[in-house]
Design a protein around this motif. Structure first.
Motif, PDB file in Angstrom:
ATOM      1  N   ARG A 225      71.507   8.977  14.736  1.00 35.34           N
ATOM      2  CA  ARG A 225      72.629   9.567  14.003  1.00 35.34           C
ATOM      3  C   ARG A 225      72.663   9.007  12.590  1.00 35.34           C
ATOM      4  NH1 ARG A 225      77.965   7.728  13.652  1.00 35.34           N
ATOM      5  NH2 ARG A 225      77.467   6.182  15.264  1.00 35.34           N
ATOM      6  N   PHE A 226      72.855   9.900  11.605  1.00 31.81           N
ATOM      7  CA  PHE A 226      72.955   9.478  10.212  1.00 31.81           C
ATOM      8  C   PHE A 226      74.374   9.025   9.935  1.00 31.81           C
ATOM      9  CE2 PHE A 226      73.594  10.224   5.645  1.00 31.81           C
ATOM     10  CZ  PHE A 226      72.508   9.560   5.132  1.00 31.81           C
ATOM     11  N   ASP A 227      74.548   7.721   9.692  1.00 27.28           N
ATOM     12  CA  ASP A 227      75.897   7.160   9.557  1.00 27.28           C
ATOM     13  C   ASP A 227      75.903   6.013   8.548  1.00 27.28           C
ATOM     14  OD1 ASP A 227      78.477   6.309   9.837  1.00 27.28           O
ATOM     15  OD2 ASP A 227      78.207   5.423  11.821  1.00 27.28           O
ATOM     16  N   PRO A 228      76.168   6.310   7.262  1.00 28.35           N
ATOM     17  CA  PRO A 228      76.202   5.248   6.243  1.00 28.35           C
ATOM     18  C   PRO A 228      77.244   4.177   6.520  1.00 28.35           C
ATOM     19  CG  PRO A 228      76.098   7.409   5.216  1.00 28.35           C
ATOM     20  CD  PRO A 228      76.355   7.647   6.678  1.00 28.35           C
ATOM     21  N   SER A 229      78.318   4.527   7.245  1.00 25.02           N
ATOM     22  CA  SER A 229      79.393   3.559   7.466  1.00 25.02           C
ATOM     23  C   SER A 229      78.942   2.370   8.295  1.00 25.02           C
ATOM     24  CB  SER A 229      80.586   4.243   8.149  1.00 25.02           C
ATOM     25  OG  SER A 229      80.247   4.678   9.448  1.00 25.02           O
ATOM     26  N   ARG A 230      77.820   2.492   8.987  1.00 21.88           N
ATOM     27  CA  ARG A 230      77.333   1.351   9.780  1.00 21.88           C
ATOM     28  C   ARG A 230      76.907   0.189   8.882  1.00 21.88           C
ATOM     29  NH1 ARG A 230      73.861   3.099  13.752  1.00 21.88           N
ATOM     30  NH2 ARG A 230      73.604   5.312  13.238  1.00 21.88           N
ATOM     31  N   HIS A 231      76.757   0.450   7.599  1.00 20.37           N
ATOM     32  CA  HIS A 231      76.349  -0.595   6.646  1.00 20.37           C
ATOM     33  C   HIS A 231      77.510  -1.090   5.787  1.00 20.37           C
ATOM     34  CE1 HIS A 231      72.313   0.467   7.836  1.00 20.37           C
ATOM     35  NE2 HIS A 231      72.496   1.706   7.424  1.00 20.37           N
ATOM     36  N   LEU A 232      78.749  -0.737   6.179  1.00 21.91           N
ATOM     37  CA  LEU A 232      79.932  -1.172   5.439  1.00 21.91           C
ATOM     38  C   LEU A 232      80.771  -2.105   6.305  1.00 21.91           C
ATOM     39  CD1 LEU A 232      81.018   2.279   3.933  1.00 21.91           C
ATOM     40  CD2 LEU A 232      79.791   0.449   2.743  1.00 21.91           C
ATOM     41  N   ASN A 233      81.343  -3.137   5.689  1.00 20.56           N
ATOM     42  CA  ASN A 233      82.207  -4.040   6.446  1.00 20.56           C
ATOM     43  C   ASN A 233      83.665  -3.559   6.388  1.00 20.56           C
ATOM     44  OD1 ASN A 233      83.181  -4.746   3.908  1.00 20.56           O
ATOM     45  ND2 ASN A 233      82.116  -6.713   3.847  1.00 20.56           N
ATOM     46  N   ASP A 234      84.583  -4.372   6.905  1.00 21.15           N
ATOM     47  CA  ASP A 234      85.997  -3.980   6.947  1.00 21.15           C
ATOM     48  C   ASP A 234      86.595  -3.781   5.561  1.00 21.15           C
ATOM     49  OD1 ASP A 234      85.845  -4.101   9.673  1.00 21.15           O
ATOM     50  OD2 ASP A 234      86.656  -6.139   9.825  1.00 21.15           O
ATOM     51  N   LYS A 235      85.992  -4.421   4.554  1.00 17.30           N
ATOM     52  CA  LYS A 235      86.478  -4.282   3.187  1.00 17.30           C
ATOM     53  C   LYS A 235      85.772  -3.146   2.446  1.00 17.30           C
ATOM     54  CE  LYS A 235      87.554  -9.218   2.745  1.00 17.30           C
ATOM     55  NZ  LYS A 235      87.280 -10.458   1.958  1.00 17.30           N
TER      56      LYS A 235
END
Length: 309
Positions: A225-235
């Motif tokens: 699955r293409f999901d850029p949010s997996r590389h973002l933290n809580d901030k």
């Protein structure tokens, strides 16, 4: 790139520049074929592939001949204590200080790697990025909105904007993970060693399977699955992972990494800032699978491009 590495700024229609493109395309095309892989990894096949081996030699001579012609021109025009004009000048200066390490013979391979690392792989990454954008319009919209907030409408994104655009950076990062442009990286063992119980003698050719790391379900939930949010933290800050290795790792990391990262951000962010990409009406969804080759690239696909007003 030609300006940075060779000190030559070409118009796209320049005859010599077209020669550069032809020589590079010839290298990538022939290296990516099955016959070339057989020559590399199945030595017993070599007596039956002499004609193909000669084609590789001819392509190499054309490409390396062009590069060494530029090096020779720099050597003739070099002036002591003058400011370096480009990468070749910087290398030649180091070769005078440490001739045993910075050899002229190695320079042609360094230049070739720099071009390869910031052309074919970069272009294919951008192609996959556009493919993922048309298949994930919600991601594309988020990238565009981030660009508008940071950049506005009076200019295009620049490198100084990169740290202020974490979602865009994460989208490029996820493209590199999922597409895995360089799925396997050949290396050579420099000492006798043991890995996972297997003995690997010095001089053994080994191939690192980067694709398996990028698609390991133990590392990446729903890895396809293409999901850029997996590389973002809580901030909502982008966080790099030791398991994303588009340029390799260690001492043999791709020499073109820094240049390629700059290119990817500038091209991708500028495209997302100015244009919206969609599938043409009535067309079937394109394949997300990579086409076979030396590096991974998407199968040809069409997009509808709309300019933001």
């Amino acid at each position: 790139m030609c300006d940075t590495f060779l000190g030559c700024h070409y118009d796209h229609n320049d005859i010599e520049f077209q020669h550069v493109l032809h020589a590079m395309e010839g290298c990538f095309k022939i290296y990516g074929g099955k016959k070339s892989q057989l020559l590399d990894f199945v030595p017993i096949s070599r007596p039956f592939l002499k004609q193909h081996a000669q084609k590789i030699i001819d392509v190499n001579e054309e490409w390396y001949g062009f590069l060494m012609g530029k090096v020779s021109g720099h050597q003739k025009a070099s002036v002591a204590d003058s400011e370096p004009r480009d990468f070749i000048d910087c290398y030649l200066a180091k070769s005078l200080e440490e001739p045993d390490i910075f050899t002229i013979e190695d320079l042609k391979y360094v230049l070739s790697d720099m071009f390869a690392g910031s052309t074919d792989t970069t272009a294919n990454t951008l192609k996959f990025a556009l493919l993922y954008m048309v298949m994930n319009p919600d991601v594309q919209e988020k990238v565009h909105q981030e660009s508008m907030r940071v950049v506005g409408t009076s200019r295009l994104p620049c490198l100084e904007d990169r740290d202020k655009m974490p979602y865009t950076a994460a989208t490029i990062y996820e493209t590199q993970r999922l597409a895995t442009i360089g799925p396997s990286i050949p290396r050579c063992a420099t000492v006798d060693t043991t890995l996972a119980g297997y003995s690997i003698p010095k001089g053994t050719n080994v191939v690192c399977n980067i694709w398996s790391v990028h698609h390991d379900s133990n590392l990446w939930p729903d890895p396809e699955r293409f999901d850029p949010s997996r590389h973002l933290n809580d901030k909502l800050e982008m966080v790099k992972s030791p398991h994303v290795l588009p340029f390799g790792a260690g001492r043999r990391v791709c020499m073109g990494e820094t240049f390629a990262k700059m290119e990817l951000f500038l091209f991708f962010s500028s495209l997302m800032h100015r244009f919206k990409f969609e599938l043409p009406p009535g067309r079937e969804s394109p394949s997300l699978d990579p086409a076979p080759g030396f590096t991974a690239s998407p199968f040809p696909f069409e997009v509808l491009v709309k300019e933001y007003l």
